[in-house]
Design an enzyme around this catalytic site. Sequence first.
Site, PDB file in Angstrom:
ATOM      1  N   ARG A  35       0.859  -1.188   0.000  1.00 14.13           N
ATOM      2  CA  ARG A  35       0.000   0.000   0.000  1.00 14.13           C
ATOM      3  C   ARG A  35       0.894   1.236   0.000  1.00 14.13           C
ATOM      4  NH1 ARG A  35      -3.028   2.979   4.788  1.00 14.13           N
ATOM      5  NH2 ARG A  35      -3.893   4.616   3.491  1.00 14.13           N
TER       6      ARG A  35
ATOM      7  N   HIS B  40      -3.024  10.932   1.002  1.00 14.27           N
ATOM      8  CA  HIS B  40      -2.515  10.652   2.351  1.00 14.27           C
ATOM      9  C   HIS B  40      -1.907  11.954   2.891  1.00 14.27           C
ATOM     10  CE1 HIS B  40      -1.233   7.114   5.081  1.00 14.27           C
ATOM     11  NE2 HIS B  40      -0.930   8.210   5.736  1.00 14.27           N
TER      12      HIS B  40
ATOM     13  N   GLU C  75      -7.760   8.282   6.519  1.00 11.25           N
ATOM     14  CA  GLU C  75      -8.080   8.782   7.871  1.00 11.25           C
ATOM     15  C   GLU C  75      -8.697  10.185   7.886  1.00 11.25           C
ATOM     16  OE1 GLU C  75      -4.772   8.427  10.531  1.00 11.25           O
ATOM     17  OE2 GLU C  75      -4.850   6.240  10.479  1.00 11.25           O
TER      18      GLU C  75
ATOM     19  N   ASN D 122      -7.623   1.290   9.571  1.00  9.01           N
ATOM     20  CA  ASN D 122      -6.328   1.483  10.209  1.00  9.01           C
ATOM     21  C   ASN D 122      -6.553   1.290  11.707  1.00  9.01           C
ATOM     22  OD1 ASN D 122      -5.618   2.300   7.658  1.00  9.01           O
ATOM     23  ND2 ASN D 122      -5.124   4.420   8.210  1.00  9.01           N
TER      24      ASN D 122
ATOM     25  N   TYR E 180      -4.988   0.975  15.543  1.00  8.60           N
ATOM     26  CA  TYR E 180      -3.834   1.182  16.426  1.00  8.60           C
ATOM     27  C   TYR E 180      -4.173   0.984  17.898  1.00  8.60           C
ATOM     28  CZ  TYR E 180      -1.170   2.984  12.477  1.00  8.60           C
ATOM     29  OH  TYR E 180      -0.510   3.108  11.279  1.00  8.60           O
TER      30      TYR E 180
ATOM     31  N   GLU F  36      -3.779  -0.435   7.871  1.00 10.24           N
ATOM     32  CA  GLU F  36      -2.614  -0.110   8.699  1.00 10.24           C
ATOM     33  C   GLU F  36      -2.762  -0.772  10.060  1.00 10.24           C
ATOM     34  OE1 GLU F  36      -1.669   4.087   9.285  1.00 10.24           O
ATOM     35  OE2 GLU F  36      -2.040   4.505   7.168  1.00 10.24           O
TER      36      GLU F  36
HETATM   37  C1  PNW Z   1      -1.675   7.050  10.866  1.00  8.41           C
HETATM   38  N1  PNW Z   1      -3.590   9.867  16.397  1.00  8.41           N
HETATM   39  O1  PNW Z   1      -1.684   8.277  11.480  1.00  8.41           O
HETATM   40  C2  PNW Z   1      -1.289   7.419   9.455  1.00  8.41           C
HETATM   41  O2  PNW Z   1      -2.127   6.928   8.463  1.00  8.41           O
HETATM   42  C3  PNW Z   1       0.147   7.204   9.151  1.00  8.41           C
HETATM   43  O3  PNW Z   1       0.528   8.080   8.138  1.00  8.41           O
HETATM   44  C4  PNW Z   1       0.964   7.349  10.419  1.00  8.41           C
HETATM   45  O4  PNW Z   1       2.326   7.364  10.207  1.00  8.41           O
HETATM   46  C5  PNW Z   1       0.556   6.199  11.315  1.00  8.41           C
HETATM   47  O5  PNW Z   1      -0.842   6.200  11.560  1.00  8.41           O
HETATM   48  C6  PNW Z   1       1.265   6.194  12.658  1.00  8.41           C
HETATM   49  O6  PNW Z   1       0.972   7.351  13.376  1.00  8.41           O
HETATM   50  C7  PNW Z   1      -2.173   8.595  12.721  1.00  8.41           C
HETATM   51  O7  PNW Z   1      -2.966  10.767  16.998  1.00  8.41           O
HETATM   52  C8  PNW Z   1      -1.553   9.634  13.391  1.00  8.41           C
HETATM   53  O8  PNW Z   1      -4.621   9.310  16.886  1.00  8.41           O
HETATM   54  C9  PNW Z   1      -2.027  10.049  14.595  1.00  8.41           C
HETATM   55  C10 PNW Z   1      -3.132   9.437  15.137  1.00  8.41           C
HETATM   56  C11 PNW Z   1      -3.758   8.402  14.474  1.00  8.41           C
HETATM   57  C12 PNW Z   1      -3.267   7.983  13.267  1.00  8.41           C
END
Ligand code: PNW
Length: 478
Positions: free
Chosen positions: A110, A154, A197, A324, A326, A384
């Site tokens: 991707r 992006h 996002e 995505n 996390y 992601e």
């Molecule tokens: C994503 N938050 O970003 C992005 O899609 C990527 O480009 C980035 O490098 C990756 O996650 C890691 O951070 C985020 O603060 C950045 O909640 C910040 C947040 C969430 C996603």
Amino acid sequence: MKELTRRQFGKSAAASAALAGLALPQVSFGQASADSQQFPRGFVWGCATAAYQIEGAVSADGRKPSIWDIFAHTPGKTHNGDTGDVADDSYHLYKEDIRLLKNLGVGGYRLSISWPRIFPHGTWQANQAGLDYYKRVLDELLANGITPYVTLFHWDLPEALPGGWQSRTTAQAFAGYAGYVARELADRVKVFITTNEFSSFTDLGYRTGQFAPGLKLPAAQVNQVRHHGILAHGLGVQAIRANAPSARVGMAENPTVFVPVIEDRENITAAQRATREENAPFLTAVLEGKYPDSYLEREGANAPKIEAGDMKAIGSPLDFVGLNVYAPYYVRADGSPKGYAIEPRQAGYPHMDSPWIVIGPEGMYWAVRLVCDLWHPKAIYITENGCSAEDVVTPAGRIEDTERVMYLRAHLANLRRAIAEGFPVKGYFLWSLLDNFEWADGYSKRFGIHYVDFKTQKRIPKLSAEWYRAAIARNALV
Ligand code: PNW
């Protein structure tokens, strides 16, 4: 059956091992059978990156600035004043980076296309040299048997577009760009991802000011920016379909994910309600083609101005939803009118190197399950998942990122659970292939499974790369 004491059992096991001439028992109890770790045939393993985070070469071949160039060069906006001017220099080193992908054995990559390389002024006149760069990258991927999954936006919005996402015309400009790229690359690309996002490029850019363009606007204007973001996606879907009819189209979204504190009916219902409500201006609006009434009522006079046809475009049918994933929130049922309460996090809640990446691997399972229960998408890709770690190169030249392996393995175990329960998850893209420019955190946070020495541009596979390679080779959790 006669019960053996533990001691006797140990003795007889040792005796039979000795008889068999083995140092270890042949069966080790508690070892999962291969099947319980397996992923489905055809599952797509991949890695993800984004243009501004890896490419560098910001003035090469006619590229003009994006809002991120301007933001990163504004004092005080990024860690240490870091910028994407050089980043991983993947613009020049893309063949080496594709070799890394090949060594991992991934089936998919991707990547994102830099809008200001294609339309340096945002719109109107296309830049052939910028397009040719991506044709070379895509040809190299295809020659190596790797399927490209192309994100069109992006976050690197051309600076030249007046008002950025505050302006409705930016959504139309995006559709023009998306349609052009889809037509030009349709022979090479079969999967397009419109935007990455919504909340990151709208709320973080225009409400909290942490991301480009660094504004802190009042609620009504923020809601309008959000509306233009999802409208861009919708118009983009239509433009891609018109120009690349056989391509599959979806978006990559990071919904706020909820894990029910207890896995029972009431708390699961609470998690469903929270998912729909808390993502109202983004994923809910896109997948329902409508803002929930509760959102419009809550926002009142600050609600977005919607023009005829907007919601139909926004709700354009998708071939897949990219998630995505996390870090989740925990939620429980309560007696309030909305029926749920989000659990506050205790101060000591553990997290990975980035404080916002709290550890909650069940979020992977629940993200998939709740999105499927609520909206029944045709297919899901995890676009992601990954984490930062304080990686160091040991004197032996290794990067022993066992905490990243822990994080990834725990998330994949939860993804496997979702697949085993029948949810249509088709692939997984690890964030990220390489350490890179981590937006406002600059180069202080490393997300790669390959370490990058930013002085020499040398790439070194971390332990996590070795681990991911083994998982891919066996199509299983390892
Ligand atoms: C994503 N938050 O970003 C992005 O899609 C990527 O480009 C980035 O490098 C990756 O996650 C890691 O951070 C985020 O603060 C950045 O909640 C910040 C947040 C969430 C996603």
